[in-house]
Design a protein around this motif. Sequence first.
Motif, PDB file in Angstrom:
ATOM      1  N   TRP A 135       0.912  -1.335   0.010  1.00  0.00           N
ATOM      2  CA  TRP A 135      -0.094  -0.038  -0.007  1.00  0.00           C
ATOM      3  C   TRP A 135       0.906   1.448   0.142  1.00  0.00           C
ATOM      4  O   TRP A 135       0.569   2.256  -0.753  1.00  0.00           O
ATOM      5  N   TRP A 164      -5.956  -0.968  -0.634  1.00  0.00           N
ATOM      6  CA  TRP A 164      -5.342  -2.301  -0.161  1.00  0.00           C
ATOM      7  C   TRP A 164      -6.268  -3.050   0.188  1.00  0.00           C
ATOM      8  O   TRP A 164      -6.877  -2.636   1.301  1.00  0.00           O
ATOM      9  N   ASP A 171      -3.682 -10.023   0.051  1.00  0.00           N
ATOM     10  CA  ASP A 171      -2.580  -9.064  -0.116  1.00  0.00           C
ATOM     11  C   ASP A 171      -2.637  -8.452  -1.541  1.00  0.00           C
ATOM     12  O   ASP A 171      -2.000  -9.189  -2.513  1.00  0.00           O
ATOM     13  N   ALA A 177      -3.969  -4.969  -4.196  1.00  0.00           N
ATOM     14  CA  ALA A 177      -4.586  -3.588  -4.335  1.00  0.00           C
ATOM     15  C   ALA A 177      -5.895  -3.665  -5.032  1.00  0.00           C
ATOM     16  O   ALA A 177      -6.171  -4.647  -5.812  1.00  0.00           O
ATOM     17  N   ALA A 209      -0.267  -8.293  -4.647  1.00  0.00           N
ATOM     18  CA  ALA A 209       1.111  -7.626  -4.418  1.00  0.00           C
ATOM     19  C   ALA A 209       2.194  -8.214  -5.123  1.00  0.00           C
ATOM     20  O   ALA A 209       2.324  -9.450  -5.408  1.00  0.00           O
TER      21      ALA A 209
END
Length: 119
Positions: free
Chosen positions: A7, A43, A48, A50, A86
């Motif tokens: 993030w 996020w 994990d 976006a 991520a």
Amino acid sequence: MGAIAAWPELRNFALSLGLPQVEDAVSWGNPNLKAHGKLWCWWSPYVDAAVFKGRIEEREALRAADPATFLHHDHYAKHGLILVAAGRIERDWAEARLRRTWEEMAPKRWLATWKAGQG
């Protein structure tokens, strides 16, 4: 520079685009960026990844093409949101997605005035 992995990196990247009407915010206890007063990117607290705004059809096409990058989570299934894992968020893709979403979210009259001032 490699793919965006967290993030703080996504936040800094998005703010570096220099688009007006973008601000830090907190919604449901989670940091995010808003554009024109509306959620723009954040996020996920569930996986994990976006979260970017998009359309369901686009999300499903991306997931079919690259399921390791474009993730699924039941919480987002009914919404036009795109989850990108991520470490797999390519900057060119993220920039294009953020710019397009920012423009789509802008009030039309405001956007026309802003564009006229850019020329």
